[in-house]
Write an enzyme that holds these catalytic residues in place. Sequence first.
Site, mmCIF file in Angstrom:
data_model
loop_
_atom_site.group_PDB
_atom_site.id
_atom_site.type_symbol
_atom_site.label_atom_id
_atom_site.label_comp_id
_atom_site.label_asym_id
_atom_site.label_seq_id
_atom_site.Cartn_x
_atom_site.Cartn_y
_atom_site.Cartn_z
ATOM 1 N N ALA A 86 -3.146 -12.576 -12.873
ATOM 2 C CA ALA A 86 -3.436 -11.796 -12.178
ATOM 3 C C ALA A 86 -4.595 -11.668 -11.447
ATOM 4 C CB ALA A 86 -4.740 -11.407 -13.888
ATOM 5 N N GLY A 87 -3.987 -12.087 -10.083
ATOM 6 C CA GLY A 87 -5.146 -12.496 -8.444
ATOM 7 C C GLY A 87 -4.662 -10.551 -8.022
ATOM 8 N N GLU B 40 -2.727 -14.714 -17.183
ATOM 9 C CA GLU B 40 -3.442 -15.515 -16.572
ATOM 10 C C GLU B 40 -3.820 -16.791 -17.259
ATOM 11 O OE1 GLU B 40 -4.395 -15.299 -13.658
ATOM 12 O OE2 GLU B 40 -5.658 -16.967 -14.098
ATOM 13 N N LYS C 282 0.575 -1.071 0.467
ATOM 14 C CA LYS C 282 0.203 -0.059 0.055
ATOM 15 C C LYS C 282 1.249 1.548 -0.409
ATOM 16 C CE LYS C 282 -2.610 -2.999 -0.619
ATOM 17 N NZ LYS C 282 -2.531 -4.046 -0.289
ATOM 18 N N HIS D 236 -23.660 15.597 2.162
ATOM 19 C CA HIS D 236 -23.268 15.814 1.614
ATOM 20 C C HIS D 236 -22.346 16.759 0.597
ATOM 21 C CE1 HIS D 236 -23.731 16.824 -3.329
ATOM 22 N NE2 HIS D 236 -23.909 18.160 -2.968
HETATM 23 P P1 FAD Z 1 1.214 -14.061 8.150
HETATM 24 O O1 FAD Z 1 1.466 -12.624 8.252
HETATM 25 O O2 FAD Z 1 2.262 -14.916 7.476
HETATM 26 O O3 FAD Z 1 2.083 -14.205 9.613
HETATM 27 C C1 FAD Z 1 2.902 -15.734 9.676
HETATM 28 C C2 FAD Z 1 4.142 -15.612 11.577
HETATM 29 O O4 FAD Z 1 4.315 -16.706 11.474
HETATM 30 C C3 FAD Z 1 5.590 -14.340 10.409
HETATM 31 O O5 FAD Z 1 5.881 -13.523 10.537
HETATM 32 C C4 FAD Z 1 6.431 -16.077 10.502
HETATM 33 O O6 FAD Z 1 7.745 -16.020 10.779
HETATM 34 C C5 FAD Z 1 6.138 -16.528 12.087
HETATM 35 N N1 FAD Z 1 6.087 -18.196 11.338
HETATM 36 C C6 FAD Z 1 5.843 -19.127 10.982
HETATM 37 N N2 FAD Z 1 5.941 -20.398 11.518
HETATM 38 C C7 FAD Z 1 6.569 -19.992 12.060
HETATM 39 C C8 FAD Z 1 7.722 -21.169 13.233
HETATM 40 N N3 FAD Z 1 7.395 -22.274 13.331
HETATM 41 N N4 FAD Z 1 7.743 -20.315 14.373
HETATM 42 C C9 FAD Z 1 7.782 -18.658 15.117
HETATM 43 N N5 FAD Z 1 7.871 -17.761 13.475
HETATM 44 C C10 FAD Z 1 6.657 -18.619 12.581
HETATM 45 N N6 FAD Z 1 -4.030 -9.018 3.189
HETATM 46 C C11 FAD Z 1 -5.688 -8.101 3.266
HETATM 47 O O7 FAD Z 1 -6.266 -8.228 4.155
HETATM 48 N N7 FAD Z 1 -5.317 -7.278 2.470
HETATM 49 C C12 FAD Z 1 -3.630 -6.256 1.877
HETATM 50 O O8 FAD Z 1 -4.005 -5.416 1.365
HETATM 51 C C13 FAD Z 1 -2.963 -7.724 1.876
HETATM 52 N N8 FAD Z 1 -1.963 -7.018 0.464
HETATM 53 C C14 FAD Z 1 -1.221 -8.358 0.703
HETATM 54 C C15 FAD Z 1 -0.570 -8.047 -0.099
HETATM 55 C C16 FAD Z 1 1.128 -8.749 -0.542
HETATM 56 C C17 FAD Z 1 2.321 -8.558 -1.472
HETATM 57 C C18 FAD Z 1 1.141 -10.311 -0.006
HETATM 58 C C19 FAD Z 1 1.677 -10.534 0.025
HETATM 59 C C20 FAD Z 1 -0.306 -10.262 0.732
HETATM 60 C C21 FAD Z 1 -1.760 -9.418 1.466
HETATM 61 N N9 FAD Z 1 -2.101 -9.557 1.790
HETATM 62 C C22 FAD Z 1 -3.137 -8.921 2.162
HETATM 63 C C23 FAD Z 1 -2.459 -10.992 2.517
HETATM 64 C C24 FAD Z 1 -1.632 -10.669 4.427
HETATM 65 O O9 FAD Z 1 -0.859 -10.699 4.240
HETATM 66 C C25 FAD Z 1 -2.376 -12.144 5.172
HETATM 67 O O10 FAD Z 1 -3.648 -12.529 4.963
HETATM 68 C C26 FAD Z 1 -1.897 -12.486 6.430
HETATM 69 O O11 FAD Z 1 -0.816 -11.672 6.389
HETATM 70 C C27 FAD Z 1 -2.019 -13.544 6.993
HETATM 71 O O12 FAD Z 1 -1.390 -14.203 8.623
HETATM 72 P P2 FAD Z 1 -0.994 -15.360 9.545
HETATM 73 O O13 FAD Z 1 -0.902 -14.108 10.701
HETATM 74 O O14 FAD Z 1 -1.943 -15.716 9.410
HETATM 75 O O15 FAD Z 1 -0.003 -14.914 8.368
HETATM 76 P P1 AMP Z 2 -4.604 -14.868 -5.838
HETATM 77 O O1 AMP Z 2 -4.268 -16.972 -6.126
HETATM 78 O O2 AMP Z 2 -5.300 -14.585 -6.045
HETATM 79 O O3 AMP Z 2 -3.200 -14.988 -6.166
HETATM 80 O O4 AMP Z 2 -4.447 -15.458 -8.176
HETATM 81 C C1 AMP Z 2 -3.186 -16.014 -9.102
HETATM 82 C C2 AMP Z 2 -3.512 -15.672 -9.650
HETATM 83 O O5 AMP Z 2 -2.107 -17.009 -10.912
HETATM 84 C C3 AMP Z 2 -4.630 -17.308 -10.502
HETATM 85 O O6 AMP Z 2 -5.512 -16.498 -10.710
HETATM 86 C C4 AMP Z 2 -3.942 -18.449 -10.943
HETATM 87 O O7 AMP Z 2 -5.463 -18.520 -12.534
HETATM 88 C C5 AMP Z 2 -3.492 -17.451 -11.753
HETATM 89 N N1 AMP Z 2 -1.914 -18.810 -12.365
HETATM 90 C C6 AMP Z 2 -1.548 -19.737 -11.305
HETATM 91 N N2 AMP Z 2 -0.841 -20.606 -11.711
HETATM 92 C C7 AMP Z 2 -0.786 -19.536 -12.975
HETATM 93 C C8 AMP Z 2 0.693 -20.353 -14.834
HETATM 94 N N3 AMP Z 2 1.023 -21.208 -14.308
HETATM 95 N N4 AMP Z 2 0.459 -19.968 -15.791
HETATM 96 C C9 AMP Z 2 -0.832 -18.643 -15.432
HETATM 97 N N5 AMP Z 2 -1.648 -18.023 -14.283
HETATM 98 C C10 AMP Z 2 -1.502 -18.484 -13.388
#
Ligand code: FAD
Ligand code: AMP
Length: 475
Positions: free
Chosen positions: A189-190, A211, A58, A451
């Site tokens: 394209a997710g 995609e 973000k 508004h």
């Molecule tokens: P995580 O955030 O993955 O945290 C897990 C933690 O556990 C990590 O810190 C890891 O180091 C730790 N861990 C794992 N195993 C162990 C272990 N055995 N011992 C000690 N520590 C451990 N979601 C949204 O809602 N809005 C968004 O805008 C959004 N944008 C995203 C953008 C990107 C690029 C990505 C990659 C993800 C995005 N997400 C977004 C998804 C979001 O980040 C995840 O849904 C969320 O982080 C999940 O939270 P969690 O606590 O389950 O796991």
């Molecule tokens: P998301 O799960 O929302 O992060 O989106 C991931 C996207 O990647 C999905 O829409 C999948 O259809 C797409 N995807 C997965 N594997 C492939 C691949 N080999 N080539 C192109 N697109 C893919």
Amino acid sequence: MSEVYDVIVIGSGPAGYPAAIRAGQNKLKVACIDEWKNTDGSFAFGGTCLNAGCIPSKALLESSELYQRAKDEFAVHGIKIGALELDLAAMQKRRASVVKVMSGGVAALFKANGVTGIQGHGRLLPGNRVLVTGPDGAEKTLEAKHVVLASGSVPVRLKNVPHDGKYIVDSWNALEFDSIPARLGVIGAGVIGLELGSVWRRLGSEVTVLEALPQFLPMTDGAIAKEAQRHFKKQGLDIKLGAKVSAATVAGGAVDVVYTDAQGEHTLTVDKLVVAVGRRPFTEGLLAEGTGVRLDERGFIEVDEHCRTGVPNVWAIGDVVRGPMLAHKGKEEGVMVADLIAGQFGEVNYKVIPSVIYTAPEIAWVGQTEEQVKAGGRPYKVGTFPFSASGRARAMEAAQGFAKVVSAKDDDEVLGVHVIGPMAGELIAEAVLAMEYSASTEDIQRTIHAHPTLSEAIHEAALAVDKKAIDGINR
Ligand code: FAD
Ligand code: AMP
């Protein structure tokens, strides 16, 4: 003697840290263990979301949008800025400092709520014990009445598309590029692929998104997906649907990506390739032999609707369990579990979880799409309102997209709300609250909206459901 806690949380992401904080608020003795390592080797709480996901993405979306608006829109507002210059190093420094402040905030919240934060790897042993291996390799065993597993998720890698972190990268690497790739390929394209593609497109990359599925954004309402595709195309994002990537190789400082579509096999050459094909639950090294915690066939920890694993007093929350991989879904599960452990009421309403895609225009929705309602067979009515008729959106020079309300014909219940347009992610909160209270369309119709605000679009879309829109033409 080992240390004894009421609750041990493994993982401090947006699922784990709220669980630990709420447990602390519930006067339980709680520890939260995390092993996160940033790319510079530093430790941080906050998991994927704070360090490599929601927050850094973000930050860059905001900076890149400001840059693009300065380039393309300031003149319309009558603002002349002369030659515009991009300082990517400064942009990335700001991104890093936003992340640092936020993850530092988790440590501060732990302190304020009596949570013991522990750096190290946590491994569940049979009998509700947790083996912690510190960064120096030192081991200690902790005991707890309850253990909450919140180990999150990691990016899915594709066979024949070998990750090297430099040319073939994942979403985390793509947030930390130190130069703008002239040609950027994105597989998938997710949500993540589109957000990252948007960032680098705005900063000047030529972006191609491949995609595999033939349909664009299949999880969104059809009309919203169509509108989004139109805008992304106009922005120069080349999104190829039905294009399945089978291999990629690095040669001469570029990546050759092989994909197949209806026309046959093609090779696309890019300077960097981001693999954004989804995330998988992460449980490596988490469960010792004999804990009894079960994984399903896709690797998620099996839980019931209250996040109980089936092993007494062992819970699992967030991305490592079923349901949408969203930070706010994990947060609510964390709070629910901590309240249930304390003997209080706890519940997550899985039917009312908002989704947001932070592109421009933004896309946000809650509840069912029109297609889902139609397939369910319940008679329904639809109202839409375009932002082109919103005074505030016009004033912002952001009059793209529309709001859409889908309601039941029989009792007028709101079944789904879908927005593509400015600040859609903020606007959807009203719809989430309405649906949480099982509101009717009439409830929204009779609610006064200030508004001129963007929120009037939801008000007018609700009015349009009964052909009573004031500021738009009822169809
Ligand atoms: P995580 O955030 O993955 O945290 C897990 C933690 O556990 C990590 O810190 C890891 O180091 C730790 N861990 C794992 N195993 C162990 C272990 N055995 N011992 C000690 N520590 C451990 N979601 C949204 O809602 N809005 C968004 O805008 C959004 N944008 C995203 C953008 C990107 C690029 C990505 C990659 C993800 C995005 N997400 C977004 C998804 C979001 O980040 C995840 O849904 C969320 O982080 C999940 O939270 P969690 O606590 O389950 O796991
Ligand atoms: P998301 O799960 O929302 O992060 O989106 C991931 C996207 O990647 C999905 O829409 C999948 O259809 C797409 N995807 C997965 N594997 C492939 C691949 N080999 N080539 C192109 N697109 C893919």
